[in-house]
Design a protein around this motif. Structure first.
Motif, short mmCIF file in Angstrom:
data_model
loop_
_atom_site.label_atom_id
_atom_site.label_comp_id
_atom_site.label_asym_id
_atom_site.label_seq_id
_atom_site.Cartn_x
_atom_site.Cartn_y
_atom_site.Cartn_z
N ILE B 241 -3.21 -3.86 3.79
CA ILE B 241 -3.91 -2.75 4.44
C ILE B 241 -3.28 -2.51 5.80
N ILE B 242 -2.81 -1.28 6.01
CA ILE B 242 -2.17 -0.97 7.30
C ILE B 242 -2.74 0.32 7.88
N ASN B 243 -2.52 0.50 9.15
CA ASN B 243 -2.92 1.73 9.83
C ASN B 243 -1.73 2.68 9.85
N ALA B 244 -1.77 3.69 8.95
CA ALA B 244 -0.63 4.59 8.81
C ALA B 244 -0.66 5.73 9.83
N LYS B 245 -1.70 5.72 10.66
CA LYS B 245 -1.68 6.69 11.77
C LYS B 245 -0.76 6.19 12.88
N LYS B 246 -0.40 4.92 12.81
CA LYS B 246 0.53 4.36 13.79
C LYS B 246 1.95 4.47 13.22
N VAL B 247 2.84 4.91 14.09
CA VAL B 247 4.23 5.17 13.69
C VAL B 247 4.90 3.91 13.14
N ASN B 248 5.61 4.10 12.05
CA ASN B 248 6.50 3.07 11.47
C ASN B 248 5.81 1.94 10.71
N ARG B 249 4.48 1.94 10.68
CA ARG B 249 3.84 0.84 9.95
C ARG B 249 4.09 0.97 8.45
N LEU B 250 3.98 2.21 7.92
CA LEU B 250 4.25 2.38 6.48
C LEU B 250 5.71 2.05 6.20
N TYR B 251 6.59 2.53 7.06
CA TYR B 251 8.02 2.23 6.87
C TYR B 251 8.26 0.73 6.76
N LYS B 252 7.70 -0.01 7.74
CA LYS B 252 7.90 -1.46 7.74
C LYS B 252 7.30 -2.12 6.51
N ALA B 253 6.12 -1.67 6.12
CA ALA B 253 5.48 -2.26 4.93
C ALA B 253 6.36 -2.01 3.70
N LEU B 254 6.90 -0.79 3.60
CA LEU B 254 7.75 -0.47 2.46
C LEU B 254 9.04 -1.30 2.46
N LYS B 255 9.52 -1.64 3.65
CA LYS B 255 10.75 -2.44 3.77
C LYS B 255 10.46 -3.93 3.73
N ASN B 256 9.19 -4.30 3.51
CA ASN B 256 8.80 -5.71 3.52
C ASN B 256 9.08 -6.38 4.85
N GLU B 257 9.03 -5.60 5.92
CA GLU B 257 9.17 -6.18 7.25
C GLU B 257 7.79 -6.59 7.75
N LYS B 258 7.78 -7.46 8.75
CA LYS B 258 6.50 -7.88 9.33
C LYS B 258 5.84 -6.67 9.98
N VAL B 259 4.56 -6.47 9.65
CA VAL B 259 3.86 -5.31 10.19
C VAL B 259 2.39 -5.67 10.41
N LYS B 260 1.81 -5.15 11.46
CA LYS B 260 0.40 -5.39 11.73
C LYS B 260 -0.45 -4.88 10.56
N GLY B 261 -1.46 -5.67 10.20
CA GLY B 261 -2.31 -5.26 9.09
C GLY B 261 -2.94 -6.48 8.45
N THR B 262 -3.67 -6.25 7.37
CA THR B 262 -4.30 -7.37 6.66
C THR B 262 -3.68 -7.50 5.27
N GLU B 263 -3.26 -8.70 4.96
CA GLU B 263 -2.71 -8.93 3.63
C GLU B 263 -3.74 -9.70 2.81
N ILE B 264 -4.07 -9.14 1.66
CA ILE B 264 -5.01 -9.83 0.77
C ILE B 264 -4.22 -10.36 -0.41
N LYS B 265 -4.34 -11.67 -0.65
CA LYS B 265 -3.68 -12.20 -1.84
C LYS B 265 -4.57 -13.15 -2.61
N GLN B 266 -4.17 -13.39 -3.85
CA GLN B 266 -5.01 -14.16 -4.75
C GLN B 266 -5.30 -15.56 -4.17
N ARG B 267 -4.24 -16.26 -3.76
CA ARG B 267 -4.38 -17.56 -3.08
C ARG B 267 -3.04 -17.96 -2.50
#
Lengths: 267, 267
Positions: B241-267
């Protein structure tokens, strides 16, 4: 599920709803008038299909979509062609909603697959459900996926014919910008007479002569259109070709009133 | 057919691409920036899904579409809700085409059926074919047919979760207008900290406490969104989950770069 009321199919030709000679130009006054005629006729079960006219064709041609995917540069052309159709479709839906007709576009490329340009897969259950709850499905000629050549162009006429057969409709009304089929080329002989009624065998003879001769087209340029509609006529569906640029012809056709045009029937 | 490259799924929240408070108002500068970020990230296999925001919701609410068909007067509301979504969708497609991204809208109501609001039928073969030829499918929250209640509203989040499971994707990127999930309600406590990573069990506990308490929502109002995404997480898909109103967060998430946000995973 209960049986649905057998729908009637109306195909609005691209030459009627757009200005053929001007790319991306709608014929809004005709679109709005036809929406009013459809409203006034008040058919309970109706499927509307529209063509691409000056929206779909220029881009489809520029990117050669009909020939299938040969080059990655065509992909954006596929997007642009579809998007142009959406722009036209939006105007038709707006106009029908304006008349309080609960219209639902149904995107052909989301559920119809072709095999070298011919429909090979089409799940009509969504359209059936729409009819069942009194929504009016609206389809359109579209750039679609093709199982052999990647993608292709699917004409509104082919959709009309196929859906008509699947729903076992009684009648398809084909709206074009000429009065119907003529006994001679109306562009060459202004005294050419309209063919008011023609049976399938006579039509097939006419078409055979045409494809042999290739000199004059007494169909008024509708050769390809009629080729698409023949399977529907063969299955017993009446096809009525009318000039929807003329006021009230669609209304009369929808009301089963006598109207100028050509009626094609099996026999 | 060959196997496709496993796609990544991007959900563009309605709160990101529209101005939530103003009915029928797009956030065009954000839409255009996100299209540029998607282009720059250059993912080969991608499915984009967008929400309705201030387009879908006002009409859906006015005509109470989510409750199903109870009154024939709702039918025109169903048409209008869908049409509003088409207007928003057109802007997204235009913006992506502008970036030369070969986007293809896929109308959910043409191929997804629900049963009291839950997806009961969805043929993903068309989306699969699109991915195979390098088209980028774009879906959206839609007013859809429902086998029990006539019609309903299908959220982009439910579509994202279902498609993710069917395609066995690795990751869903959820774009919203807050930075992620917080350890306290960020609206009440400005010093609340973002949860950078949470595992499914911890998330479920959090959700249980939330639904018991119903006083504060540390999800930043994303309770319903997360409920939809849990089945995807349960099947092993990582949700970011990222804040896409902030510049470059979607870009970084798509590139698998470290980006502010919450990552939910199974375990």
């Amino acid at each position: 599920m209960d049986r649905i009321i057998t729908p009637i199919i109306v195909k609005l030709g691209g030459s009627v709803i757009t200005i053929k000679e001007k790319p991306f130009t709608p014929n809004l006054s005709v679109i709005n008038r036809l929406a009013r005629e459809i409203k006034r006729a008040d058919r309970k079960s109706l499927i509307i299909i529209h063509g691409g006219g000056s929206y779909g064709h220029p881009l489809a041609r520029e990117y050669n979509i009909i020939e299938g995917l040969k080059d990655q540069r065509q992909l954006i052309g596929f997007s642009k062609t579809r998007q142009a159709m959406m722009v036209l479709n939006k105007m038709i839906v707006d106009s029908l909603i304006q008349q309080n007709i609960p219209t639902i576009s149904v995107q052909p490329s989301a559920f119809i697959l072709t095999d070298q340009g011919r429909i090979s897969e089409m799940n009509i259950s969504f359209i059936e459900r729409m009819l069942r709850i009194n929504l009016i499905p609206l389809l359109y000629g579209d750039a679609v996926l093709d199982e052999k050549i990647g993608f292709s162009i699917l004409s509104g006429d082919q959709i009309a014919s196929n859906i008509a057969i699947k729903f076992k409709v009684n009648q398809i009304i084909i709206c074009v910008d000429v009065d119907g089929l003529f006994n001679e080329d109306p562009k060459k002989n202004p005294k050419a007479n309209i063919i008011e009624e023609i049976e399938l065998d006579a039509l097939k003879n006419l078409m055979n002569n045409l494809s042999r001769a290739r000199t004059t087209d007494v169909t008024g340029g509708m050769f390809g259109k009629i080729v698409e509609l023949i399977p529907a006529v063969e299955s017993g569906i009446k096809v009525k070709i009318i000039n929807a640029k003329k006021v009230n012809r669609l209304y009369k056709a929808l009301k089963n009133e006598k109207v100028k045009g050509t009626e094609i029937k099996q026999r």
